[in-house]
Design an enzyme around this catalytic site. Structure first.
Site, PDB file in Angstrom:
ATOM      1  N   HIS A   1       8.014  -7.549  -3.808  1.00  0.00           N
ATOM      2  CA  HIS A   1       6.713  -7.966  -4.354  1.00  0.00           C
ATOM      3  C   HIS A   1       6.829  -9.300  -5.095  1.00  0.00           C
ATOM      4  O   HIS A   1       7.228  -9.329  -6.258  1.00  0.00           O
ATOM      5  CB  HIS A   1       6.183  -6.897  -5.320  1.00  0.00           C
ATOM      6  CG  HIS A   1       5.726  -5.671  -4.603  1.00  0.00           C
ATOM      7  ND1 HIS A   1       4.455  -5.518  -4.125  1.00  0.00           N
ATOM      8  CD2 HIS A   1       6.400  -4.556  -4.241  1.00  0.00           C
ATOM      9  CE1 HIS A   1       4.347  -4.362  -3.511  1.00  0.00           C
ATOM     10  NE2 HIS A   1       5.513  -3.752  -3.569  1.00  0.00           N
TER      11      HIS A   1
ATOM     12  N   LYS B   1     -11.426 -10.986 -17.183  1.00  0.00           N
ATOM     13  CA  LYS B   1     -12.188 -11.535 -18.307  1.00  0.00           C
ATOM     14  C   LYS B   1     -11.671 -12.911 -18.766  1.00  0.00           C
ATOM     15  O   LYS B   1     -12.458 -13.801 -19.054  1.00  0.00           O
ATOM     16  CB  LYS B   1     -12.206 -10.562 -19.484  1.00  0.00           C
ATOM     17  CG  LYS B   1     -13.161 -11.033 -20.558  1.00  0.00           C
ATOM     18  CD  LYS B   1     -13.718  -9.979 -21.464  1.00  0.00           C
ATOM     19  CE  LYS B   1     -14.350  -8.801 -20.865  1.00  0.00           C
ATOM     20  NZ  LYS B   1     -15.804  -8.724 -20.962  1.00  0.00           N
TER      21      LYS B   1
ATOM     22  N   CYS C   1       5.407  -6.048   1.560  1.00  0.00           N
ATOM     23  CA  CYS C   1       5.760  -4.625   1.561  1.00  0.00           C
ATOM     24  C   CYS C   1       5.072  -3.888   2.722  1.00  0.00           C
ATOM     25  O   CYS C   1       5.427  -4.095   3.872  1.00  0.00           O
ATOM     26  CB  CYS C   1       5.424  -4.023   0.197  1.00  0.00           C
ATOM     27  SG  CYS C   1       6.237  -2.438  -0.055  1.00  0.00           S
ATOM     28  N   TYR C   2       4.040  -3.074   2.466  1.00  0.00           N
ATOM     29  CA  TYR C   2       3.324  -2.420   3.568  1.00  0.00           C
ATOM     30  C   TYR C   2       2.802  -3.473   4.545  1.00  0.00           C
ATOM     31  O   TYR C   2       2.773  -3.246   5.758  1.00  0.00           O
ATOM     32  CB  TYR C   2       2.177  -1.573   3.009  1.00  0.00           C
ATOM     33  CG  TYR C   2       1.395  -0.814   4.061  1.00  0.00           C
ATOM     34  CD1 TYR C   2       1.803   0.449   4.474  1.00  0.00           C
ATOM     35  CD2 TYR C   2       0.241  -1.358   4.638  1.00  0.00           C
ATOM     36  CE1 TYR C   2       1.080   1.157   5.441  1.00  0.00           C
ATOM     37  CE2 TYR C   2      -0.483  -0.671   5.595  1.00  0.00           C
ATOM     38  CZ  TYR C   2      -0.069   0.585   5.996  1.00  0.00           C
ATOM     39  OH  TYR C   2      -0.780   1.275   6.949  1.00  0.00           O
TER      40      TYR C   2
ATOM     41  N   ASP D   1     -19.506 -11.796 -20.559  1.00  0.00           N
ATOM     42  CA  ASP D   1     -19.781 -11.857 -19.116  1.00  0.00           C
ATOM     43  C   ASP D   1     -21.238 -12.220 -18.834  1.00  0.00           C
ATOM     44  O   ASP D   1     -21.517 -13.082 -18.012  1.00  0.00           O
ATOM     45  CB  ASP D   1     -19.452 -10.523 -18.440  1.00  0.00           C
ATOM     46  CG  ASP D   1     -18.117  -9.986 -18.907  1.00  0.00           C
ATOM     47  OD1 ASP D   1     -17.254 -10.810 -19.248  1.00  0.00           O
ATOM     48  OD2 ASP D   1     -17.950  -8.757 -18.957  1.00  0.00           O
TER      49      ASP D   1
ATOM     50  N   GLY E   1       0.846  -1.195   0.000  1.00  0.00           N
ATOM     51  CA  GLY E   1       0.000   0.000   0.000  1.00  0.00           C
ATOM     52  C   GLY E   1       0.875   1.235   0.000  1.00  0.00           C
ATOM     53  O   GLY E   1       2.048   1.157   0.361  1.00  0.00           O
TER      54      GLY E   1
ATOM     55  N   GLU F   1       4.496 -11.021  -6.296  1.00  0.00           N
ATOM     56  CA  GLU F   1       3.413 -11.178  -7.280  1.00  0.00           C
ATOM     57  C   GLU F   1       3.738 -10.581  -8.638  1.00  0.00           C
ATOM     58  O   GLU F   1       3.008 -10.806  -9.599  1.00  0.00           O
ATOM     59  CB  GLU F   1       2.113 -10.558  -6.735  1.00  0.00           C
ATOM     60  CG  GLU F   1       2.068  -9.031  -6.645  1.00  0.00           C
ATOM     61  CD  GLU F   1       2.732  -8.446  -5.393  1.00  0.00           C
ATOM     62  OE1 GLU F   1       3.567  -9.130  -4.778  1.00  0.00           O
ATOM     63  OE2 GLU F   1       2.433  -7.287  -5.054  1.00  0.00           O
TER      64      GLU F   1
END
Ligand code: XMP
Length: 522
Positions: free
Chosen positions: A179, A378, A87-88, A237, A60, A181
């Site tokens: 990070h 999607k 991180c945060y 969708d 964050g 990710e």
């Protein structure tokens, strides 16, 4: 939302406002474990009820000691569920459990070499070579831990971050400054895998099929004996949604295709025919062209257009619901990018566009919402659709925005302009299909610009409309690049549009990426 079933595993990502938060949840789903993003202050009782196998605290932009900084509750660390702070999130662990966080002497953004001090759990089996205990990680921080919380130990460091990763082995609480990710962290996936499988004891049993099972159960228990209205636009969708709902509640589902007058050429007719021939759910068709166009008369502002359209849809649904009787819910195929770009409640991201099925809804509505894909992208919804047996005809269609051609006619919308745009758009799509490019492009469409330009046709001066062609490649619509359509195909498209569409004397091709542009022009 209901508690998970006994077989399904869940990892909760608590969002402290990082732009990567949903990426963490998505990475975890890709590793075969279902993951959902929740606000950082999700009540502890709710967390207990969801029975997650693990909790991830996202990054964050705030500083843990800052005014209005988002804080998790201290109790979170006492419920005995494994935690990974990123991180945060790492700084939050230190803040809550008695460590110290300071502004780094040297801020770290970008690549860094991380030295692994302990490779027994979180960093197990990730070293590429025995002689070199470092891996490449991606950093993005100003603050850093300067003192470990009690009962924690350091498990990795970098040159600028003496405490880059920490652990309380007994309580299974971990924190990393980098990070994992993002793709730039070379072993990020493996680190998350270690957390999921070695530390949380997950089993990699989630896939689109188990998502369907989970959602069927949730939908049935939420809906009970009431009825559900589903707006079937014919896009990916809403198609996947209708089939999922039909499977869950069968005759309690009422699909309506609303022709708002802002659809593409022949689209409403095609959609209704396709569904009536393929599926056997209740499907009504409503031509509301005049209703929408009257409300949009004279409106130029894009956000105003979206809000008007959102409100008009709801008015129609509520009227239809009354006619059907005992309808408690409106189902929508809202996806994660719609949520993140329309609202800022979960983090610091600004409202970019009010996607009509999210922020464009009126504050007061009589129908409750069902949005089973709110956490998905999607391409994930397409996988769910394949699992449900939808064919490519439904699944591979390009996305089409809820407000339709209203956001592709810049300025005021009129019936005449809609006709011009429909014809041009139809030629564009036909030609990219003929060239075999349709499935390599995320989305292609024509836009009608609010300017006239001078041209010459058969020795006569013309002063007519400009059509912009937009085609992009993308994975999830969050970022996009302009598609490199071969010049000979563009030549043919331009030629056909100018020759066949009355009122157009110029065609331009949009070569902007997202960001800084967006995919739609409004
Ligand atoms: P933008 O223009 O924001 O679009 O880059 C990203 C993707 O979202 C679609 N889009 C919408 N979809 N309601 C929708 O259902 C909307 O209001 C809306 N606005 C944009 C857009 O077509 C693209 O695929």
């Amino acid at each position: 939302m209901t508690a998970p079933t006994s077989q399904s595993e869940l990892i909760i990502v608590l969002d402290f406002g990082s732009q990567y938060s949903q990426l963490i949840a998505r990475c975890i789903r890709e590793l075969g474990v279902y993951s959902e993003l929740h606000p950082f202050n999700l009540p502890i009782d709710k967390i207990r009820e969801l029975q997650p196998k693990g909790i991830i605290l996202s990054g964050g932009p705030a500083s843990v000691y800052g005014k209005n900084a988002p804080h998790s509750s201290k109790e979170l660390f006492e419920i005995g569920i494994p935690i990974l702070g990123i991180c945060y999130g790492l700084q939050m662990i230190a803040f809550q459990l008695g460590g110290q966080v300071d502004t780094s002497v040297k801020r770290e953004y970008g690549r860094a070499d991380m030295f692994i001090d302990d490779d027994s759990d979180l960093f197990a089996d990730i070293q590429e070579d025995d002689q070199n205990p470092t891996i490449n990680v991606w950093m993005s921080h100003g603050d850093a831990i300067s003192r470990l919380p009690r009962n924690f130990e350091r498990i990795a460091h970098t040159k600028n971050s003496p405490i880059c990763a920490i652990r309380n082995k007994e309580r299974k609480i971990f924190g990393v400054q980098f990070h994992p990710e993002v793709v730039h962290t070379s072993k990020g996936k493996e680190i998350l895998q270690n957390f999921l499988f070695k530390i949380c004891g997950c089993k990699s049993e989630w896939n689109a099929g188990s998502f369907v099972e989970r959602k069927l159960e949730e939908i049935r228990s939420t809906v009970g004996k009431e009825k559900v209205i589903c707006a079937l636009s014919g896009g990916v969708d809403s198609s996947v949604l209708a089939v999922l709902l039909h499977k869950a509640i069968d005759k309690q589902l009422y699909c309506i295709h609303i022709n708002n007058g802002l659809m593409r050429k022949g689209e409403s007719e095609k959609v209704v025919k396709l569904y009536r021939n393929t599926y056997h759910f209740n499907l009504d068709y409503l031509d509301a062209t005049d209703f929408f166009l009257k409300k949009l008369k004279g409106v130029i502002d894009p956000e105003k257009k979206r809000r008007i359209i959102g409100k008009a849809f709801i008015e129609i649904f509520e009227g239809e619901a009354k006619k059907i009787g005992n309808v408690g819910f409106l189902a929508q195929g809202t996806l994660y990018p719609d949520v993140i770009e329309s609202t800022s409640f979960r983090g610091p991201s600004h409202t970019i566009k009010t996607h009509h099925n999210v922020g464009g809804l009126p504050a007061k509505m009589n129908l409750k919402l069902i949005e089973p894909f709110r956490e998905l992208f999607k391409d994930e919804v397409r996988n769910v659709g394949r699992t449900l047996g939808l064919t490519d005809e439904f699944i591979n269609r390009h996305p089409f925005p809820g407000p339709g051609l209203a956001v592709r006619i810049l300025g005021e919308i009129t019936k005449e302009k809609l006709e011009v745009l429909r014809e041009a758009d139809d030629i564009f799509i036909e030609e990219i299909q003929n060239a075999g490019l349709y499935n390599t492009i995320w989305q292609a469409f024509a836009v009608l610009l609010p300017v006239h330009t001078v041209g010459v046709m058969g020795d006569q001066r013309t002063y007519e409309n400009v059509i912009a062609l937009r085609a992009v490649t993308s994975l999830d619509g969050m970022t996009a690049d302009w598609a490199q359509i071969p010049p000979e195909v563009l030549y043919k498209i331009s030629n056909r549009i100018v020759n066949e569409v009355r009122g157009v004397n110029r065609v331009v091709y949009d070569i902007s990426s997202k960001p800084p542009s967006t995919i739609e022009w409004e």
